[in-house]
Design a protein around this motif. Structure first.
Motif, short mmCIF file in Angstrom:
data_model
loop_
_atom_site.label_atom_id
_atom_site.label_comp_id
_atom_site.label_asym_id
_atom_site.label_seq_id
_atom_site.Cartn_x
_atom_site.Cartn_y
_atom_site.Cartn_z
N LEU A 113 10.77 -12.23 -12.00
CA LEU A 113 9.55 -11.47 -11.73
C LEU A 113 9.89 -10.04 -11.32
CD1 LEU A 113 7.41 -14.06 -9.69
CD2 LEU A 113 7.56 -13.75 -12.16
N ILE A 114 10.97 -9.90 -10.53
CA ILE A 114 11.39 -8.56 -10.11
C ILE A 114 11.80 -7.73 -11.32
CG2 ILE A 114 13.09 -7.27 -8.76
CD1 ILE A 114 13.15 -9.69 -6.83
N ARG A 115 12.55 -8.36 -12.23
CA ARG A 115 12.96 -7.64 -13.44
C ARG A 115 11.74 -7.22 -14.26
NH1 ARG A 115 16.80 -11.76 -13.98
NH2 ARG A 115 15.60 -12.68 -15.72
N ALA A 116 10.76 -8.13 -14.36
CA ALA A 116 9.55 -7.81 -15.12
C ALA A 116 8.79 -6.65 -14.47
CB ALA A 116 8.66 -9.04 -15.22
N THR A 117 8.78 -6.63 -13.15
CA THR A 117 8.11 -5.54 -12.43
C THR A 117 8.84 -4.22 -12.65
OG1 THR A 117 7.38 -7.11 -10.74
CG2 THR A 117 7.29 -4.78 -10.17
N GLU A 118 10.17 -4.27 -12.64
CA GLU A 118 10.95 -3.05 -12.85
C GLU A 118 10.75 -2.50 -14.26
OE1 GLU A 118 14.85 -4.39 -12.03
OE2 GLU A 118 14.69 -4.17 -9.85
N ASP A 119 10.56 -3.40 -15.22
CA ASP A 119 10.41 -2.96 -16.61
C ASP A 119 9.04 -2.35 -16.88
OD1 ASP A 119 12.93 -3.85 -17.08
OD2 ASP A 119 12.31 -5.79 -17.92
N GLN A 120 8.04 -2.67 -15.99
CA GLN A 120 6.69 -2.14 -16.19
C GLN A 120 6.62 -0.68 -15.76
OE1 GLN A 120 4.07 -4.64 -13.99
NE2 GLN A 120 3.73 -6.05 -15.67
N PRO A 121 5.79 0.15 -16.43
CA PRO A 121 5.59 1.52 -15.96
C PRO A 121 4.87 1.51 -14.62
CG PRO A 121 4.05 1.00 -17.75
CD PRO A 121 5.02 -0.14 -17.67
N ALA A 122 5.28 2.40 -13.74
CA ALA A 122 4.67 2.44 -12.42
C ALA A 122 3.22 2.83 -12.51
CB ALA A 122 5.42 3.47 -11.54
N SER A 123 2.39 2.18 -11.71
CA SER A 123 0.96 2.49 -11.67
C SER A 123 0.50 2.48 -10.22
CB SER A 123 0.15 1.45 -12.46
OG SER A 123 0.24 0.19 -11.85
N LYS A 124 -0.59 3.13 -9.98
CA LYS A 124 -1.13 3.18 -8.62
C LYS A 124 -1.45 1.78 -8.11
CE LYS A 124 -3.15 7.81 -8.87
NZ LYS A 124 -4.38 8.61 -8.77
N GLU A 125 -1.98 0.96 -9.01
CA GLU A 125 -2.38 -0.38 -8.59
C GLU A 125 -1.16 -1.20 -8.19
OE1 GLU A 125 -5.18 -4.04 -10.22
OE2 GLU A 125 -4.63 -2.41 -11.54
N THR A 126 -0.08 -1.08 -8.98
CA THR A 126 1.13 -1.82 -8.66
C THR A 126 1.70 -1.35 -7.34
OG1 THR A 126 1.62 -2.11 -11.01
CG2 THR A 126 3.44 -2.43 -9.46
N ASN A 127 1.73 -0.04 -7.15
CA ASN A 127 2.27 0.50 -5.91
C ASN A 127 1.46 0.05 -4.71
OD1 ASN A 127 4.27 1.80 -7.31
ND2 ASN A 127 3.15 3.73 -7.48
N ALA A 128 0.15 -0.08 -4.91
CA ALA A 128 -0.70 -0.50 -3.80
C ALA A 128 -0.49 -1.95 -3.46
CB ALA A 128 -2.17 -0.25 -4.15
N SER A 129 -0.15 -2.77 -4.50
CA SER A 129 0.01 -4.19 -4.26
C SER A 129 1.36 -4.53 -3.68
CB SER A 129 -0.18 -4.96 -5.58
OG SER A 129 -1.45 -4.73 -6.12
N VAL A 130 2.40 -3.81 -4.11
CA VAL A 130 3.75 -4.10 -3.66
C VAL A 130 4.34 -2.83 -3.06
CG1 VAL A 130 5.96 -5.10 -4.29
CG2 VAL A 130 3.95 -5.65 -5.64
N LYS A 131 4.07 -2.60 -1.80
CA LYS A 131 4.58 -1.39 -1.18
C LYS A 131 5.38 -1.74 0.06
CE LYS A 131 0.01 -0.59 0.88
NZ LYS A 131 -1.08 0.34 1.00
N LEU A 132 6.19 -0.81 0.48
CA LEU A 132 7.12 -1.07 1.55
C LEU A 132 6.40 -1.16 2.88
CD1 LEU A 132 10.17 -1.26 2.12
CD2 LEU A 132 10.14 1.17 2.58
N PRO A 133 6.46 -2.31 3.57
CA PRO A 133 5.76 -2.44 4.83
C PRO A 133 6.16 -1.41 5.87
CG PRO A 133 6.50 -4.59 4.01
CD PRO A 133 7.09 -3.55 3.13
N ILE A 134 7.44 -0.99 5.86
CA ILE A 134 7.86 0.00 6.85
C ILE A 134 7.12 1.31 6.65
CG2 ILE A 134 9.81 1.42 7.58
CD1 ILE A 134 11.60 -0.96 7.20
N LEU A 135 6.94 1.71 5.40
CA LEU A 135 6.22 2.96 5.14
C LEU A 135 4.75 2.81 5.46
CD1 LEU A 135 7.88 4.16 1.84
CD2 LEU A 135 8.48 4.72 4.20
N ASP A 136 4.20 1.57 5.36
CA ASP A 136 2.81 1.35 5.75
C ASP A 136 2.61 1.65 7.21
OD1 ASP A 136 2.13 0.58 3.27
OD2 ASP A 136 2.23 -1.58 3.64
#
Length: 763
Positions: A672-695
């Motif tokens: 799943l991680i590889r599939a995510t890396e292969d996808q083009p970055a999008s705002k929606e993806t970044n919003a769903s999987v973002k770094l908790p420390i930066l939150d």
């Protein structure tokens, strides 16, 4: 003028002045002879808590709108006198506002400077904009304008208006009594009616303390186990029934009766929030008592310790809680018997950091404090041809158990575990070595503020203690760090004594909030809670738990028409407010409930788009975890509103099926991680999987010692380099964080720094 005076005197006879004052005595049970130290501690706590009352936060008082009395005697004032000159009237009102004597009188009535100003603005608007005023007020104002009255004569009418827009002023004594939390031992008359025996089983992780308490639980005729996690309650439920002792399971989302006809058993395994304080038991076990200081959940341990109606209360936890529990039990007149335990198997701190994932060995567990670190590390482990299990907090219990079983299975090729601190409780794991990937963890303090701080000694010991457990194949445990710079910091943390517990959490009950609402019917639930906490008086042994999550939910559903009790129950639901889908579902549940329309199985399936397919990437996995939380929410509500959430069994069936789908995703997490890396970055993806420390930014420094803050800075530096290296943090963002840190440091600099700055300016 005699008519005017008669009306004026008549109106004044209906205005009463009350000076708010509240006194309360703290009742102490003196049936025992405490030690001198305990007595002195309690005396100092009581005197400090009672001598200095916290100033009331009047910014929480929301003024109401006063409507004109169209059917009143407004026209009579003009008939008896004359129409009021608005310009002259404004001058009179402003003169009244500037009089210090009026401000002092208002303060005696409970109006501080803020409320005095707000009330005056409302009163001035009312007087100037109303087409007709009440006769008594009209006549008084006319007399003052004509020079026949005194400016101070306005005060009774001003106060009458102030109490209309701030109704709490007229019932402040009652509100203070309702929010008086100084003697919580008196909230549980059933427990106070018996003399309970308190047994404290004190020791570190893997010392057998809980085992001995559970043996007494199993030998009793009746008993209740109170644990912090569903996994722990479920474990005791299974152990008890396997031992031939019928035991029911009670959690927020589940009830299991072993009796086929649904009759309750003599033994119950429950989560701490769900234990009954009115049912009599022979033995009660309270696990992880140190969590009584938890900023959010501490109230549940306080309630259990003070309120459980059992002949014997067996308390399990860190030795750092012994003195506090003894002190707390003195207020109930109960003695504490302490049993101390030592760790059954040794663990040591390694002299070498791991430094590279190439140095991993079978039985290693890498502990991270964010899901993104877990994703990154598990991906790097897979690149090296190794297989790893993954455990983190938001996974369903079934998935956690499945991953733990996979890691523990000696025949399974999976020999590495990557986990968050969720492994600290509730899971039996065969770990040889604990490896801290970082020593910095995002936390929420008592004020609800997010902090990035070095883990405490208690947290480090709880996690490190999972290495070399007594029941595992590894008879000795080892602890180390991934980074070389972190190792001396870890040794220093583990070498410190655990901070003693000093206070226990409390939380307002539904009954207390209902009484508040009776006096303040126009206030919102969130505002009621704010006023309650602001007025609350607590003894030095206690603190009011953080209620930000409660207020968050209360504000979210404020526009939905619900009765107060239902609204309160909805707002106590345990949901992850960071998940947008969970929050949306919560809102829809409340809206459907308010329309008195049952939330059926078909309705839920449509809402979550059931059936769901296995995840194709990390974003899908995160969504499935959110759907599982939504089904948990439905089950939680179904036990509070059975008629409105009628299909709990059907929902539980699909939740189990969903748990299986999530297990498939976690087993293939690296794909799943590889599939995510292969996808083009999008705002929606970044919003769903973002770094908790930066939150957590902007972050505050923790309130530890200077050494701890130095450790945090050193550790944060190594963490930053790893984040940049892994592509989770850009150099530009890192530079921005560094600038913010330097700015904060300069603002909190000591006097010597200020003096140096002054010298430079002179030069």
């Amino acid at each position: 003028m005699s008519v005017n005076r008669c009306i004026y005197l008549l109106s004044r006879s209906h205005i009463r002045y009350r000076v708010c004052a509240s006194t309360a005595a703290v009742a102490n049970n003196t049936s025992l002879h405490p030690t001198r130290r305990t007595f002195e501690k309690l005396s100092s706590r009581h005197s400090s808590s009672n001598s200095s009352s916290r100033p009331l936060d009047t910014s929480l008082f929301v003024p109401l709108t006063v409507k004109s009395d169209e059917g009143g005697d407004g026209a009579i004032g003009e008939e008896l006198t004359q129409p009021l000159d608005k310009s002259e009237l404004l001058k009179v009102l402003n003169r009244f506002y500037k009089r210090k004597e009026m401000q002092k009188l208002a303060a005696d009535q409970g109006l501080d400077a803020r409320l005095f100003h707000q009330a005056f603005v409302s009163f001035r608007k009312y007087v100037l904009e109303m087409n007709s005023l009440n006769a008594d007020l009209h006549i008084i104002l006319n007399d003052i304008i004509c020079g026949a009255g005194h400016i101070d004569d306005i005060f009774p009418y001003y106060m009458r208006h102030a109490k209309q827009i701030f109704p709490m002023l007229d019932c402040m004594d009652d509100l203070r009594k309702i929010s008086d939390l100084r003697v919580p031992v008196n909230w549980y008359p059933e427990a106070r009616a018996i003399q309970r025996k308190i047994v404290f089983h004190a020791g570190p992780t893997n010392s057998g303390k809980t085992y001995h308490a559970i043996q007494r639980f199993l030998a009793a005729k009746s008993g209740v186990y109170c644990g912090p996690l569903k996994l722990l309650a479920h474990e005791i439920y299974e152990k008890s029934n396997d031992a031939g002792v019928p035991c029911d399971l009670v959690t927020g989302e589940e009830r299991i009766f072993v009796d086929s006809e649904g009759r309750p058993s003599g033994h119950i395994a429950s989560t701490i929030e769900m234990c009954s304080v009115t049912t009599p038991y022979e033995v009660a076990v309270i696990d992880e008592i140190q969590m009584i200081k938890d900023p959010s959940r501490g109230w549940a341990w306080t309630r259990a310790l003070l309120g459980l109606c059992a002949e014997e209360i067996h308390v399990c936890g860190e030795a750092a809680a012994v003195d506090f529990v003894t002190e707390l039990m003195y207020t109930t007149g109960e003695e504490v018997e302490v049993h101390n335990y030592k760790r059954l198997t040794p663990f040591s701190v390694s002299n070498h950091a791991v430094e590279s994932l190439d140095n991993l060995k079978p039985g290693d567990c890498i502990v991270c404090f964010s899901k993104n670190d877990i994703y990154s590390i598990s991906r790097q482990i897979e690149v090296r041809g190794l297989e790893c299990a993954v455990i983190y907090g938001s996974l369903p219990p079934g998935t956690k158990l499945a991953q733990a079983k996979k890691f523990n299975d000696p025949d399974d090729p999976c020999k590495i575990l990557v986990a968050t601190d969720a492994i600290g409780m509730g899971l039996n794991l065969s770990i040889r070595r604990i490896i801290f990937n970082s020593l910095v963890k995002p936390n929420v303090n008592e004020k609800g503020e997010k902090e990035l701080d070095t883990i405490s000694t208690s947290q480090a010991l709880q996690i490190a203690g999972r290495a070399g457990r007594f029941s595992s194949v590894f008879k000795e445990g080892e602890v180390t760090t991934m980074q070389r710079d972190d190792l001396p910091v870890l040794k220093e943390i583990l070498g410190k004594p655990v901070d003693p517990i000093e206070t226990a959490g409390l939380h307002p009950t539904a009954e207390q909030i209902e009484m508040f609402a009776y006096h303040l019917p126009q206030a919102t639930l969130s505002n009621l809670i704010d006023i309650f906490v602001s007025l609350a008086q607590v003894d030095g042994l206690y603190f009011v738990c953080n209620i930000d999550d409660f207020k968050f939910l209360a504000d979210m559903i404020q526009h939905i028409p619900l009765n107060l009790r239902s609204r309160y129950v909805f707002c106590t639901a345990p949901i992850n407010k960071k998940q947008a889908f969970v929050c949306t579902s919560f809102l829809k549940f409340a809206r459907q409930f308010s329309r008195d329309e049952p939330l059926t199985f078909n309705w839920v399936c449509r809402h979550v788009n059931w059936p769901l397919a296995p995840p194709k990437n990390i974003k899908d996995l995160v969504h499935l975890e959110a759907v599982h939380d939504v089904l948990d929410l439905y089950l939680w509500l179904s036990y509070r509103f059975m008629d409105m959430f009628p299909d709990a069994n059907l929902v539980r069936d699909i939740q189990k099926e969903l748990d299986g789908i999530i297990q498939i995703g976690v087993r293939n997490i690296t794909r799943l991680i590889r599939a995510t890396e292969d996808q083009p970055a999008s705002k929606e993806t970044n919003a769903s999987v973002k770094l908790p420390i930066l939150d957590s930014l902007p972050l505050r420094r923790g309130r530890g010692s200077k050494n701890q803050r130095k450790e945090a800075r050193a550790t944060d530096s190594s963490l930053s380099s790893r984040l940049v290296r892994d592509g989770l943090l850009t150099k530009e963002l890192l530079q921005q964080l560094q600038r913010e840190w330097v700015r904060e440091q300069s603002q909190n600099g000591d006097d010597s720094n200020s003096a140096n700055k002054g010298k430079r300016k002179k030069k």
